[in-house]
Scaffold this motif. Structure first.
Motif, short mmCIF file in Angstrom:
data_model
loop_
_atom_site.label_atom_id
_atom_site.label_comp_id
_atom_site.label_asym_id
_atom_site.label_seq_id
_atom_site.Cartn_x
_atom_site.Cartn_y
_atom_site.Cartn_z
N SER B 42 0.83 -1.20 0.00
CA SER B 42 0.00 0.00 0.00
C SER B 42 0.86 1.25 0.00
O SER B 42 0.54 2.24 -0.66
CB SER B 42 -0.91 0.01 1.22
OG SER B 42 -1.73 -1.12 1.23
N ASP B 157 -6.22 -1.06 -4.83
CA ASP B 157 -5.69 -1.54 -3.55
C ASP B 157 -6.62 -2.62 -3.01
O ASP B 157 -7.70 -2.31 -2.52
CB ASP B 157 -5.58 -0.39 -2.55
CG ASP B 157 -4.80 -0.80 -1.31
OD1 ASP B 157 -4.30 -1.95 -1.28
OD2 ASP B 157 -4.70 0.01 -0.37
N GLU B 158 -6.21 -3.85 -3.12
CA GLU B 158 -7.00 -5.00 -2.67
C GLU B 158 -8.48 -4.83 -3.02
O GLU B 158 -9.33 -4.85 -2.14
CB GLU B 158 -6.85 -5.17 -1.15
CG GLU B 158 -5.40 -5.11 -0.74
CD GLU B 158 -5.05 -6.13 0.31
OE1 GLU B 158 -5.93 -6.94 0.65
OE2 GLU B 158 -3.90 -6.14 0.74
MG LIG Z 1 -2.29 -2.48 2.41
#
Ligand SMILES: [Mg+2]
Ligand SMILES: Nc1ncnc2c1ncn2[C@@H]1O[C@H](COP(=O)(O)OP(=O)(O)OP(=O)(O)O)[C@@H](O)[C@H]1O
Lengths: 275, 347
Positions: B42, B157-158
């Motif tokens: 991240s 992000d995910e």
């Molecule tokens: Mg993360």
């Protein structure tokens, strides 16, 4: 409303404890429009003369009720507006910006909020004197707003804390400036807090007594609470019926506001105040 | 548009999270940043989109150096893990917000919103608020909002972490379809190796703030650079077996495997054997006892305790008559054995 048997004892206990209060409110209303025999609990005939303060001066030395009401409204609404405005920005800064000394600031807020106002009154008096704001509405507005601020900032910070950080980042990624992100994306999420704070500080200003009494004693700056105080202290004509009627008049806006804005006020507990 | 990170370093106060990372994502490529929790995925993503300032190094979009360009002026679309939709706006307003910020005319915004809504297939949900949308639909709105400015780079992000298993499968294909259709350069952050392998052209596998291997999914699976990489990829996971390399490979107290061609070392090593490379279909050679059987529908997983020490996992078609406690004598596909030093380096 679905009364399970277990709830009834609780209701009974509550009823016993609140009966005196209910009776008090009841007589407050009844006595303001009736003329009972002295010492009797049974209301006599209908008598609106207690409400005469609405259409005439009680005595020549006093301002009219409308002047006083206007003062009270001006005092309460300006205070509420100031507190809300400053808390909205300060709460955001405390919740989001990484500034030096932030933990101390937060701790200070709590202490300030818990601090008994009355101990400051002499100092405030001297300051107002020096500034030439003694016995002016502006003076007590500033003092009241300053004293309400810690509570307001703390509440608003709690509301800002519940807004996900990613929403702001998404806004920045979408090209919006920090100010626009705050105004257009974050503010709508904390609106309930804003409304609650506005109402609460208005009500608090409406019922403020000590500050106007000490810091604005003149008759041109009288607010309803000090007006009532003056009426009852006037021992030549201690008129309880009149006093009760004014009391009724004084509390009607509060009751109305509570009835209208119940839901918004509850938000302050729902929105949470997280450290 | 090509994206290039050069000697990217990121420190939070005294802690250096990422040190001298180099990464190039080709134009139109979808790259996965894969790695265990806390490895800096991240952080890298946020540096690329401009939320975090880079401590050191440079970032290029194409030929343009954007290292010190503020986030608002980088042309980057981001889909956050929790979607970060604006709760007080309808899906339509959410998707159109970036254009509104750019002061595009209303008609133009409406047209673009419609185009993207069609692309992500939520044309009939535009007047709903996020709270009235399912997780998968919110995801699509977030994707549309990230893409409406036609950004140079799309960062995810995910994006699938909050979806249930079936929806995840669907959105996996969906995101890949949209990425291919628009030809956008994309980076997907994930800690799910299946996601990375199935969606991306290349994978950058990270560990402790470093890229340990950067390769296509197939090559990374077949030719891992280290024991860590081999262990991270593959489901069911690879089995590791300590062995002694001599004339042959001695396993445990009593068994041996032939030396794979090309293996030079002598002494203690670790073998990595994937489940599909161990079983009756590979002949015979290792004796053991079945200690665990896990049916998985089409296949079943079988753990075998080898005589003299070590456990190997096999994956067999369902219907193979293997029961708990059976004695087996199964072979290993010799060409597919991976060998590592005891420090985990590939030999
Ligand atoms: Mg993360
Ligand atoms: N603001 C911060 N201040 C200090 N350390 C941080 C900060 N943000 C992240 N870190 C640290 O940086 C490291 C990498 O964090 P990062 O969020 O990039 O991990 P990640 O790979 O995304 O993990 P996950 O899969 O759990 O999201 C972690 O060790 C984390 O503790």
């Amino acid at each position: 409303m679905t009364g399970t048997p277990r709830i009834w004892p609780l209701v009974l206990i509550l009823a016993i404890f609140s009966t005196p209060l209910v009776i008090m409110y009841l007589y407050q209303i009844i006595d303001s429009v009736a003329s009972p025999d002295p010492g009797s609990l049974i209301p006599g005939e209908l008598d609106l003369s207690n409400w005469r303060f609405l259409w005439e001066r009680i005595d020549s030395g006093r301002p009219t009720i409308w002047q006083v009401t206007f003062n009270t409204f001006l005092f309460a609404s300006t205070t509420a507006f100031l507190v809300t405005l400053l808390s909205t920005t300060a709460g955001y800064a405390l919740s989001r910006l990484n500034m030096p000394g932030r933990p101390y600031f937060l701790g200070g807020l709590i202490i300030l909020h818990a601090f008994p106002t009355i101990t400051l009154i002499i100092a405030i008096f001297i300051i107002l004197q020096a500034l030439g704001l003694f016995d002016t509405l502006l003076g007590i507005i500033l003092v009241k707003a300053a004293l309400e601020l810690p509570f307001g900032v703390w509440i608003m910070k709690g509301f800002y804390d519940t807004v996900p950080w990613e929403i702001e980042m998404a806004g920045v990624q979408d090209g919006a400036s920090r100010f626009r992100v705050w105004w257009e994306l974050v503010m709508p999420q904390v609106k309930p807090g804003l409304a609650a704070l506005l109402i609460i500080s208005f009500l608090s200003g409406w019922s403020e007594f000590v500050l106007p009494l000490v810091l604005a004693p003149g008759s041109s700056t009288q607010v309803l609470s000090t007006f009532m105080n003056a009426v009852i202290q006037d021992d030549a004509t201690a008129d309880f019926g009149l006093f009760k009627a004014i009391g009724m008049y004084y509390s009607i806006p509060v009751i109305v506001i509570y009835l209208i804005f119940q839901k918004q006020l509850m938000n302050i507990y729902g929105g949470g105040t997280k450290g | 548009m090509e994206l290039r990170l050069e000697k990217f370093t990121k420190a939070f106060g005294p802690v250096t999270v990422i040190q001298d990372m180099d990464l190039t994502v080709g134009s139109g490529e979808m790259m996965a940043l894969l790695g265990p929790s806390g490895c800096g995925k991240s952080t890298t993503l946020f540096a690329i989109c401009g939320i975090h300032k880079m401590t050191g190094g440079r970032l290029y979009f194409g030929d343009r150096d954007v290292t010190s360009v503020p986030a608002q002026q980088r042309s980057v679309g981001v889909v956050f893990q929790n979607y970060a939709l604006y709760p007080h706006m309808t899906a339509e307003q959410n998707i159109g917000f970036p254009l509104k910020v750019m002061r595009q005319p209303k008609a133009e915004i409406a047209k673009e919103v419609q185009r993207l809504a069609d692309l992500v297939q939520i044309g009939d949900l535009l007047d709903r608020r996020p709270a009235q949308l399912s997780g998968g639909q919110q995801q699509r709105v977030a994707l549309a909002r990230a893409m409406i400015r036609k950004p140079d780079v799309l960062l995810l992000d995910e994006p699938l972490a909050n979806l249930d298993a079936k929806l995840r499968l669907e959105m996996r294909a969906e995101i890949r379809r949209i990425q291919r259709e628009t030809g956008i350069t994309a980076i997907l952050v994930t800690h799910d190796q299946v996601e990375a392998m199935s969606m991306c052209d290349r994978i950058a596998l990270m560990r402790d703030g470093k890229i340990v291997q950067l390769d296509t999914p197939e090559r990374m699976y077949a030719d891992p650079a280290s024991q860590f990489v081999a262990g991270f990829l593959g489901n069911p996971p690879i089995s590791f077996l300590p062995a002694r390399a001599g004339e042959q490979l001695a396993i445990g107290q009593s068994q041996v495997l032939p030396r794979p061609a090309g293996l030079e070392v002598q002494g203690d090593i670790v073998l990595g054997i994937r489940p599909e490379h161990f079983g009756p279909q590979h002949g015979q050679g290792l004796h053991g006892e079945v200690i665990f059987v896990e049916p998985q529908g089409r296949e079943e997983l079988v753990d075998v305790q080898l005589d003299g020490g070590g456990i190997l996992r096999a994956i067999l078609p369902t219907g193979d008559p293997v029961k708990l406690g059976d004695r087996v004598n199964w072979g290993v596909s010799g060409g597919n054995i991976l060998a590592f030093s005891t420090e985990g380096v590939r030999l």
